[in-house]
Motif scaffolding. Sequence first.
Motif, PDB file in Angstrom:
ATOM      1  N   VAL A   1       2.767  44.883  25.852  1.00  0.00           N
ATOM      2  CA  VAL A   1       3.802  43.860  25.790  1.00  0.00           C
ATOM      3  C   VAL A   1       4.142  43.586  24.327  1.00  0.00           C
ATOM      4  O   VAL A   1       3.276  43.601  23.462  1.00  0.00           O
ATOM      5  CB  VAL A   1       3.323  42.566  26.486  1.00  0.00           C
ATOM      6  N   HIS A   2       5.439  43.363  24.037  1.00  0.00           N
ATOM      7  CA  HIS A   2       5.838  43.045  22.657  1.00  0.00           C
ATOM      8  C   HIS A   2       6.697  41.785  22.633  1.00  0.00           C
ATOM      9  O   HIS A   2       7.017  41.201  23.689  1.00  0.00           O
ATOM     10  CB  HIS A   2       6.544  44.229  21.989  1.00  0.00           C
ATOM     11  N   LYS A   3       7.090  41.368  21.446  1.00  0.00           N
ATOM     12  CA  LYS A   3       7.753  40.077  21.271  1.00  0.00           C
ATOM     13  C   LYS A   3       9.120  40.009  21.935  1.00  0.00           C
ATOM     14  O   LYS A   3       9.550  38.927  22.354  1.00  0.00           O
ATOM     15  CB  LYS A   3       7.877  39.758  19.774  1.00  0.00           C
ATOM     16  N   ASP A   4       9.828  41.129  22.045  1.00  0.00           N
ATOM     17  CA  ASP A   4      11.130  41.097  22.703  1.00  0.00           C
ATOM     18  C   ASP A   4      10.997  40.758  24.193  1.00  0.00           C
ATOM     19  O   ASP A   4      11.876  40.100  24.760  1.00  0.00           O
ATOM     20  CB  ASP A   4      11.858  42.435  22.548  1.00  0.00           C
ATOM     21  N   HIS A   5       9.930  41.238  24.822  1.00  0.00           N
ATOM     22  CA  HIS A   5       9.705  40.902  26.223  1.00  0.00           C
ATOM     23  C   HIS A   5       9.658  39.384  26.399  1.00  0.00           C
ATOM     24  O   HIS A   5      10.330  38.816  27.264  1.00  0.00           O
ATOM     25  CB  HIS A   5       8.380  41.495  26.726  1.00  0.00           C
ATOM     26  N   ALA A  16      18.687  46.706  28.330  1.00  0.00           N
ATOM     27  CA  ALA A  16      19.891  47.530  28.419  1.00  0.00           C
ATOM     28  C   ALA A  16      19.551  49.001  28.635  1.00  0.00           C
ATOM     29  O   ALA A  16      20.332  49.740  29.233  1.00  0.00           O
ATOM     30  CB  ALA A  16      20.726  47.365  27.153  1.00  0.00           C
ATOM     31  N   ASP A  17      18.392  49.433  28.142  1.00  0.00           N
ATOM     32  CA  ASP A  17      17.976  50.823  28.355  1.00  0.00           C
ATOM     33  C   ASP A  17      17.727  51.086  29.836  1.00  0.00           C
ATOM     34  O   ASP A  17      18.135  52.111  30.386  1.00  0.00           O
ATOM     35  CB  ASP A  17      16.739  51.151  27.524  1.00  0.00           C
ATOM     36  N   SER A  18      17.058  50.148  30.490  1.00  0.00           N
ATOM     37  CA  SER A  18      16.792  50.307  31.921  1.00  0.00           C
ATOM     38  C   SER A  18      18.057  50.185  32.749  1.00  0.00           C
ATOM     39  O   SER A  18      18.232  50.892  33.750  1.00  0.00           O
ATOM     40  CB  SER A  18      15.771  49.269  32.383  1.00  0.00           C
ATOM     41  N   TYR A  19      18.963  49.310  32.339  1.00  0.00           N
ATOM     42  CA  TYR A  19      20.200  49.118  33.095  1.00  0.00           C
ATOM     43  C   TYR A  19      20.954  50.441  33.252  1.00  0.00           C
ATOM     44  O   TYR A  19      21.467  50.736  34.341  1.00  0.00           O
ATOM     45  CB  TYR A  19      21.089  48.083  32.400  1.00  0.00           C
ATOM     46  N   GLU A  20      20.997  51.224  32.196  1.00  0.00           N
ATOM     47  CA  GLU A  20      21.709  52.507  32.254  1.00  0.00           C
ATOM     48  C   GLU A  20      21.179  53.408  33.363  1.00  0.00           C
ATOM     49  O   GLU A  20      21.924  54.175  33.961  1.00  0.00           O
ATOM     50  CB  GLU A  20      21.594  53.234  30.914  1.00  0.00           C
ATOM     51  N   PHE A  29      19.023  42.254  28.722  1.00  0.00           N
ATOM     52  CA  PHE A  29      18.888  41.918  27.307  1.00  0.00           C
ATOM     53  C   PHE A  29      19.068  43.152  26.433  1.00  0.00           C
ATOM     54  O   PHE A  29      18.818  44.289  26.857  1.00  0.00           O
ATOM     55  CB  PHE A  29      17.553  41.226  27.007  1.00  0.00           C
ATOM     56  N   ALA A  30      19.539  42.917  25.218  1.00  0.00           N
ATOM     57  CA  ALA A  30      19.860  43.996  24.285  1.00  0.00           C
ATOM     58  C   ALA A  30      18.616  44.801  23.935  1.00  0.00           C
ATOM     59  O   ALA A  30      17.527  44.252  23.771  1.00  0.00           O
ATOM     60  CB  ALA A  30      20.482  43.421  23.019  1.00  0.00           C
ATOM     61  N   GLY A  80      22.343  35.255  20.280  1.00  0.00           N
ATOM     62  CA  GLY A  80      21.287  35.161  19.285  1.00  0.00           C
ATOM     63  C   GLY A  80      20.086  36.041  19.566  1.00  0.00           C
ATOM     64  O   GLY A  80      19.036  35.887  18.938  1.00  0.00           O
ATOM     65  N   PHE A  81      20.249  36.990  20.506  1.00  0.00           N
ATOM     66  CA  PHE A  81      19.130  37.885  20.825  1.00  0.00           C
ATOM     67  C   PHE A  81      19.413  39.278  20.264  1.00  0.00           C
ATOM     68  O   PHE A  81      20.432  39.884  20.576  1.00  0.00           O
ATOM     69  CB  PHE A  81      18.916  37.981  22.340  1.00  0.00           C
ATOM     70  N   VAL A  82      18.495  39.766  19.452  1.00  0.00           N
ATOM     71  CA  VAL A  82      18.610  41.118  18.891  1.00  0.00           C
ATOM     72  C   VAL A  82      17.366  41.902  19.308  1.00  0.00           C
ATOM     73  O   VAL A  82      16.273  41.652  18.818  1.00  0.00           O
ATOM     74  CB  VAL A  82      18.727  41.090  17.351  1.00  0.00           C
ATOM     75  N   GLY A  83      17.553  42.814  20.248  1.00  0.00           N
ATOM     76  CA  GLY A  83      16.413  43.604  20.703  1.00  0.00           C
ATOM     77  C   GLY A  83      16.069  44.679  19.683  1.00  0.00           C
ATOM     78  O   GLY A  83      16.905  45.531  19.373  1.00  0.00           O
ATOM     79  N   LYS A  84      14.854  44.635  19.170  1.00  0.00           N
ATOM     80  CA  LYS A  84      14.498  45.601  18.135  1.00  0.00           C
ATOM     81  C   LYS A  84      13.129  46.240  18.307  1.00  0.00           C
ATOM     82  O   LYS A  84      12.772  47.143  17.548  1.00  0.00           O
ATOM     83  CB  LYS A  84      14.574  44.943  16.758  1.00  0.00           C
TER      84      LYS A  84
END
Length: 209
Positions: free
Chosen positions: A14-18, A105-109, A139-140, A168-172
């Motif tokens: 798990v990471h902070k974007d989750h 967004a990666d999974s959405y595709e 999410f991005a 204000g969400f930047v997925g990185k």
Amino acid sequence: MKKVAIMGGAFDPVHKDHVAAAKMSLDCGLCEEVWFMPSPDRWDKTLNASPEDRFAMLELAFSGDKRMVLSDLEIEQGEYRGSYVFLMGLKEKFPDIHFLLLTGADSYEGIPHWRDPMTFFGTNYNGHLLLRDIELIVFARKGYPKPDLEQHKANGYAPLHWLGKEQGFVGKYSSTEIRKVLPYNRTQCPEGLEPTVFQYILDHDLYRE
């Protein structure tokens, strides 16, 4: 009906974007709770940490926020059945809850090509049914485009809510990228990991080559 967003995945680790995506979904009023559902061992992905370790790391990642719930329902299911079958089972089990799916967004595709591996024959996909029946929060993710919201609606799919730079969400962060540095970095917490999660990884000697 109470609105609950399901965030499934490997969480390896798990990471902070989750956690940030879950918190933003809650703070924006898109849902009242987020249930994190680590998946069991999967037919479509090689997992590096055990379900028990991934569950424990999730507990550390968002401890203290009672709106985020860690669930072992998918792990206890046993064999991996895919998201649509699992979500339909949740709706049957909890008829008084309105479930949404919180995903990147990666999974959405790839959703149109999702399937139930227990009844998979050729192109027997069920992702279009998920898009039709389940409201989404997307999410991005770095390197992936924003979904075409108008096309999604025109396809007759359930509502889609976007969490991106406008909100204000930047997925990185990426679990894959974090795993690449962990075998060589056992002293400094990688960006994107909670220090408590990094310490768990060290204490349990995870993500070695």
